[in-house]
Design a protein around this motif. Structure first.
Motif, PDB file in Angstrom:
ATOM      1  N   GLN A 162       1.196  35.531 -56.424  1.00  0.00           N
ATOM      2  CA  GLN A 162       0.374  36.651 -56.017  1.00  0.00           C
ATOM      3  C   GLN A 162      -0.129  36.407 -54.602  1.00  0.00           C
ATOM      4  OE1 GLN A 162      -3.246  36.923 -58.402  1.00  0.00           O
ATOM      5  NE2 GLN A 162      -2.911  34.867 -59.162  1.00  0.00           N
ATOM      6  N   ASP A 232       0.767  41.834 -69.207  1.00  0.00           N
ATOM      7  CA  ASP A 232       0.928  42.794 -68.126  1.00  0.00           C
ATOM      8  C   ASP A 232       2.103  43.730 -68.410  1.00  0.00           C
ATOM      9  OD1 ASP A 232       3.441  41.880 -66.341  1.00  0.00           O
ATOM     10  OD2 ASP A 232       2.413  40.115 -67.113  1.00  0.00           O
ATOM     11  N   TRP A 234       4.537  44.714 -66.581  1.00  0.00           N
ATOM     12  CA  TRP A 234       5.843  44.270 -66.109  1.00  0.00           C
ATOM     13  C   TRP A 234       6.543  43.424 -67.172  1.00  0.00           C
ATOM     14  CZ3 TRP A 234       9.292  45.338 -62.471  1.00  0.00           C
ATOM     15  CH2 TRP A 234      10.268  44.396 -62.148  1.00  0.00           C
ATOM     16  N   THR A 235       5.807  42.485 -67.752  1.00  0.00           N
ATOM     17  CA  THR A 235       6.383  41.642 -68.807  1.00  0.00           C
ATOM     18  C   THR A 235       6.763  42.479 -70.020  1.00  0.00           C
ATOM     19  OG1 THR A 235       5.098  39.719 -68.064  1.00  0.00           O
ATOM     20  CG2 THR A 235       5.939  39.680 -70.322  1.00  0.00           C
ATOM     21  N   GLY A 333       2.776  45.536 -62.774  1.00  0.00           N
ATOM     22  CA  GLY A 333       2.105  44.254 -62.698  1.00  0.00           C
ATOM     23  C   GLY A 333       0.606  44.357 -62.536  1.00  0.00           C
ATOM     24  N   SER A 374       7.810  51.547 -60.117  1.00  0.00           N
ATOM     25  CA  SER A 374       7.787  50.299 -60.874  1.00  0.00           C
ATOM     26  C   SER A 374       8.700  50.370 -62.095  1.00  0.00           C
ATOM     27  CB  SER A 374       6.351  49.990 -61.309  1.00  0.00           C
ATOM     28  OG  SER A 374       6.230  48.655 -61.753  1.00  0.00           O
TER      29      SER A 374
END
Length: 456
Positions: A162, A232, A234-235, A333, A374
């Motif tokens: 990050q 999150d 994204w995962t 994310g 995303s």
């Protein structure tokens, strides 16, 4: 919110330690994930502020100077960075990853210099400062006194990549230490604090924070509740792709949550038309988007064949749109799901952009466009990916958003396409700089958006 009171008289720290540190930092800084100036050599480091937090631990603000023109959207002529450095004669093996180097000259000669945020003792003492509001030199430590902040919480450093450094304390709180510092109030404190006052539960409220008054007023870090059971977006998206599972129900719920946050933002901050005082005025929005496009194309040759087509997406923006405070960098994310609930985090905005720009009112559809991009990123991260996965998620997200907000972002396709295009252009320069292997992902969207804008 507490008022600061002196903790103690700050021990004066001379500038001489930079004679020991400069050479080490010139080599170490460009290797850090959060360092913004990787595209240009660092020519000098200037000390802006230095405070001894506790014996053997220095808090520094340093300014990195560069040669050559900055890459658009990535860095400026120079940046200010926040560092917490420790120095001791011998470094134990458990701190090997924190090691920066051994000073060869100056007052720290012979000492091992290391990143103190990776040392449990220094991390624990930093939390202790936040538990006891007050000042140390130019540093002010403040907290919400209505919240009981316990002592003795064991710290651990988050390993995820990050643009800042985050410490988790006892799986109860997370402290984000901002690395790149700009003058003014950081929206990652300002926005969650304002949303908490409206009763919004989609965003963890700040518990404590610290800031500086020298060489300018700036936010340095924010402590918030940690959600240990959360995952999150994204995962979750990648897991669904790997298992070839449907993700549209999650996308729909996330759309509703995003709309609720936008409504809370509109209540917490004054809304404004796209005028000169708040956001780009009529015609100016398209002009700024076009200018960024051309600047990025000069830096990333892969983008140049699509400039004409992409410019068409911006040229269609002629009418004013309502504007408000937004997230500014919304993607999978930046959201967490705990149970069936979605939470939105990280309101810092795109760190490469000036802080004043990130605090401006913007069309809410910019956040929507960021999330739509995303879904596209997630679909292209796995091979092979199910055809239509991203399109189905994008549609479900917009449907959920429309039902909660009462307005469907797809009813303004010109604005939505322009914001998606702007986001994809930003992604191109980011990937070209940080992850060249990922450049194919935004370029795929660039080809689609270029053709779509030209056809429209």
């Amino acid at each position: 919110m507490t008022k600061t009171a002196p903790l103690r008289t700050a021990r004066p720290v001379a500038a001489e330690p930079m004679a020991s540190l400069k050479g080490l930092l010139l080599e170490w800084l460009p290797q850090q994930r959060w360092f913004a100036g990787k595209d240009r050599p660092v020519t000098d480091l200037k000390l802006l502020s230095m405070t001894e937090l506790h014996p053997g631990c220095l808090h520094l603000l340093v300014h990195a100077e560069h040669t050559g023109p900055p890459t658009p959207g990535v860095s400026r002529p120079g940046d200010c960075y926040q560092l917490l450095l420790g120095a001791r004669r011998e470094l134990p093996p458990r701190l090997a990853e924190a090691f920066i180097g051994r000073a060869g000259s100056g007052p720290l000669a012979g000492l091992a210099v290391y990143d103190a945020l990776r040392e449990p003792r220094s991390a624990a003492l930093l939390l202790d400062r936040l538990r006891h509001p007050g000042t140390t030199g130019p540093l002010s430590f403040e907290r919400d006194t209505s919240v009981c902040l316990p002592a003795g919480l064991a710290p651990r450093l988050l390993a995820a990549e990050q643009s800042n450094t985050s410490l988790v304390y006892g799986d109860q709180y997370i402290l984000k230490v901002f690395r790149r510092i700009q003058p003014g109030i950081n929206p990652d404190w300002e926005v969650p604090w304002a949303l908490a006052r409206t009763g919004c539960t989609r965003v963890p409220a700040p518990t404590a924070w610290f800031r500086t008054s020298q060489p300018f007023e700036a936010t340095l870090g924010v402590l918030q509740p940690f959600l240990p059971s959360a995952t999150d977006g994204w995962t979750l998206g990648l897991n669904a792709l790997a298992a070839e599972n449907d993700f549209t129900r999650d996308a729909y719920a996330l759309g509703r949550a995003t709309a609720e946050v936008h409504q809370a933002l509109a209540a917490a901050f004054p809304r404004a038309p796209l005028g000169p005082e708040a956001a780009p005025q009529k015609g100016r929005l398209a002009q700024e988007m076009t200018e960024r496009l051309h600047a990025t194309a000069r830096a990333v040759p892969d983008l140049r064949p699509y400039v004409t087509g992409l410019s068409a997406a911006f040229a269609s923006l002629e009418a004013d749109r309502p504007a408000q405070r937004v997230h500014g960098d919304l993607h999978l994310g930046q959201v967490l799901r705990a149970g069936s609930d979605w939470f939105v985090i990280d309101f810092e905005g795109e760190p490469s952009r000036p802080l004043a720009e990130r605090r401006l009112e913007q069309p809410a559809v910019r956040d929507v466009a960021g999330m739509l991009r995303s879904f596209d990123y997630a679909a292209h991260a796995g091979r092979p990916w199910p055809p239509g996965w991203a399109d189905a998620c994008r549609a479900a997200f917009c449907t959920g958003y429309a039902e909660a907000a009462g307005q469907d972002p797809r009813t303004d396709p010109v604005m939505l396409r322009a914001c998606e295009t702007e986001k994809a252009v930003y992604e191109v320069v980011y990937e070209a700089r940080h992850r060249p292997d990922w450049l194919r992902v935004p370029l795929s969207a660039i080809r689609r958006l270029s053709a779509g804008a030209a056809g429209a």
